[in-house]
Write a protein that holds these residues in place. Sequence first.
Motif, PDB file in Angstrom:
ATOM      1  N   GLN A   1       0.872  -1.166   0.000  1.00  0.00           N
ATOM      2  CA  GLN A   1       0.000   0.000   0.000  1.00  0.00           C
ATOM      3  C   GLN A   1       0.908   1.213   0.000  1.00  0.00           C
ATOM      4  O   GLN A   1       1.753   1.360   0.880  1.00  0.00           O
ATOM      5  N   GLY A   2       0.786   2.056  -1.012  1.00  0.00           N
ATOM      6  CA  GLY A   2       1.664   3.212  -1.079  1.00  0.00           C
ATOM      7  C   GLY A   2       1.603   3.913  -2.414  1.00  0.00           C
ATOM      8  O   GLY A   2       0.645   3.784  -3.171  1.00  0.00           O
ATOM      9  N   ASP A   3       2.659   4.632  -2.703  1.00  0.00           N
ATOM     10  CA  ASP A   3       2.777   5.493  -3.877  1.00  0.00           C
ATOM     11  C   ASP A   3       3.645   4.798  -4.926  1.00  0.00           C
ATOM     12  O   ASP A   3       4.826   4.539  -4.690  1.00  0.00           O
ATOM     13  N   LEU A   4       3.063   4.522  -6.069  1.00  0.00           N
ATOM     14  CA  LEU A   4       3.773   3.850  -7.153  1.00  0.00           C
ATOM     15  C   LEU A   4       5.035   4.606  -7.569  1.00  0.00           C
ATOM     16  O   LEU A   4       6.052   3.994  -7.883  1.00  0.00           O
ATOM     17  N   THR A   5       4.982   5.925  -7.539  1.00  0.00           N
ATOM     18  CA  THR A   5       6.122   6.721  -8.000  1.00  0.00           C
ATOM     19  C   THR A   5       7.318   6.653  -7.058  1.00  0.00           C
ATOM     20  O   THR A   5       8.393   7.142  -7.404  1.00  0.00           O
ATOM     21  N   GLU A   6       7.153   6.052  -5.893  1.00  0.00           N
ATOM     22  CA  GLU A   6       8.258   5.912  -4.943  1.00  0.00           C
ATOM     23  C   GLU A   6       8.867   4.520  -4.962  1.00  0.00           C
ATOM     24  O   GLU A   6       9.795   4.239  -4.193  1.00  0.00           O
ATOM     25  N   GLN A   7       8.388   3.650  -5.825  1.00  0.00           N
ATOM     26  CA  GLN A   7       8.845   2.262  -5.841  1.00  0.00           C
ATOM     27  C   GLN A   7      10.198   2.110  -6.520  1.00  0.00           C
ATOM     28  O   GLN A   7      10.410   2.609  -7.619  1.00  0.00           O
ATOM     29  N   GLN A   8      11.079   1.399  -5.840  1.00  0.00           N
ATOM     30  CA  GLN A   8      12.351   1.028  -6.443  1.00  0.00           C
ATOM     31  C   GLN A   8      12.134  -0.313  -7.124  1.00  0.00           C
ATOM     32  O   GLN A   8      11.977  -1.334  -6.461  1.00  0.00           O
ATOM     33  N   ALA A   9      12.060  -0.268  -8.433  1.00  0.00           N
ATOM     34  CA  ALA A   9      11.824  -1.456  -9.250  1.00  0.00           C
ATOM     35  C   ALA A   9      12.503  -1.223 -10.586  1.00  0.00           C
ATOM     36  O   ALA A   9      12.803  -0.077 -10.947  1.00  0.00           O
ATOM     37  N   ASP A  10      12.744  -2.291 -11.320  1.00  0.00           N
ATOM     38  CA  ASP A  10      13.294  -2.098 -12.661  1.00  0.00           C
ATOM     39  C   ASP A  10      12.315  -1.304 -13.518  1.00  0.00           C
ATOM     40  O   ASP A  10      12.710  -0.411 -14.255  1.00  0.00           O
ATOM     41  N   ALA A  11      11.034  -1.643 -13.405  1.00  0.00           N
ATOM     42  CA  ALA A  11      10.016  -0.942 -14.194  1.00  0.00           C
ATOM     43  C   ALA A  11       8.766  -0.713 -13.359  1.00  0.00           C
ATOM     44  O   ALA A  11       8.395  -1.552 -12.545  1.00  0.00           O
ATOM     45  N   ILE A  12       8.143   0.437 -13.565  1.00  0.00           N
ATOM     46  CA  ILE A  12       6.822   0.677 -13.014  1.00  0.00           C
ATOM     47  C   ILE A  12       5.866   0.805 -14.192  1.00  0.00           C
ATOM     48  O   ILE A  12       6.241   1.274 -15.271  1.00  0.00           O
ATOM     49  N   VAL A  13       4.650   0.363 -13.971  1.00  0.00           N
ATOM     50  CA  VAL A  13       3.644   0.394 -15.027  1.00  0.00           C
ATOM     51  C   VAL A  13       2.762   1.614 -14.831  1.00  0.00           C
ATOM     52  O   VAL A  13       2.253   1.863 -13.736  1.00  0.00           O
ATOM     53  N   ASN A  14       2.596   2.356 -15.904  1.00  0.00           N
ATOM     54  CA  ASN A  14       1.759   3.544 -15.907  1.00  0.00           C
ATOM     55  C   ASN A  14       0.402   3.206 -16.502  1.00  0.00           C
ATOM     56  O   ASN A  14       0.317   2.698 -17.613  1.00  0.00           O
ATOM     57  N   ALA A  15      -0.652   3.480 -15.752  1.00  0.00           N
ATOM     58  CA  ALA A  15      -2.013   3.365 -16.281  1.00  0.00           C
ATOM     59  C   ALA A  15      -2.255   4.624 -17.117  1.00  0.00           C
ATOM     60  O   ALA A  15      -2.816   5.612 -16.655  1.00  0.00           O
ATOM     61  N   ALA A  16      -1.769   4.592 -18.344  1.00  0.00           N
ATOM     62  CA  ALA A  16      -1.728   5.762 -19.219  1.00  0.00           C
ATOM     63  C   ALA A  16      -3.039   5.948 -19.975  1.00  0.00           C
ATOM     64  O   ALA A  16      -3.863   5.039 -20.062  1.00  0.00           O
TER      65      ALA A  16
END
Length: 169
Positions: free
Chosen positions: A7-22
């Motif tokens: 539970q949190g903010d996607l933009t703060e995730q340290q990951a190789d890739a984050i997925v944008n619901a564009a």
Amino acid sequence: MKVTLVQGDLTEQQADAIVNAANSSLLGGGGVDGAIHRRGGPEILEACRKLRAGHYGGGLPTGRAVATTAGLLPARWVIHTVGPVYSGSQDRSELLASCHHESLRVADSLGARTVAFPAISTGVYGWPLDDAARIAVAAVRAAETSVEEVRFVLFDAAAYDAFLTRLSA
């Protein structure tokens, strides 16, 4: 593949890739899309403009995915996917599942090992949370991928609980 919830903010995730619901324009918007563009900085918008000037001149079709730089975000890439708008009279669940499959396909092409997803289509596109969680978890579990961890990053407790219920089933 390990599937986790945060539970949190996607933009703060340290990951190789984050997925944008564009949205299909790829040029930013509200919700997750707006947050990614704001926090990621102008490099993401510039990369999206190049995509629009090339192969995606008419926009990114629903259910498809494409990657750009992550700009200033703590990820290497942003994978943009366009979720379907919910319809009570038309079954669009395959399009929502496709967002997850296509995002993982793109992640594989990049060599990404960790991918963070939001709850695609559950905001302004109106998809009921429980159903979106069911489709997302099933799609990720069924995917043939080299991704080692899929992390669903849920903005609030209701979304977290919906995904936890489906993940535990």
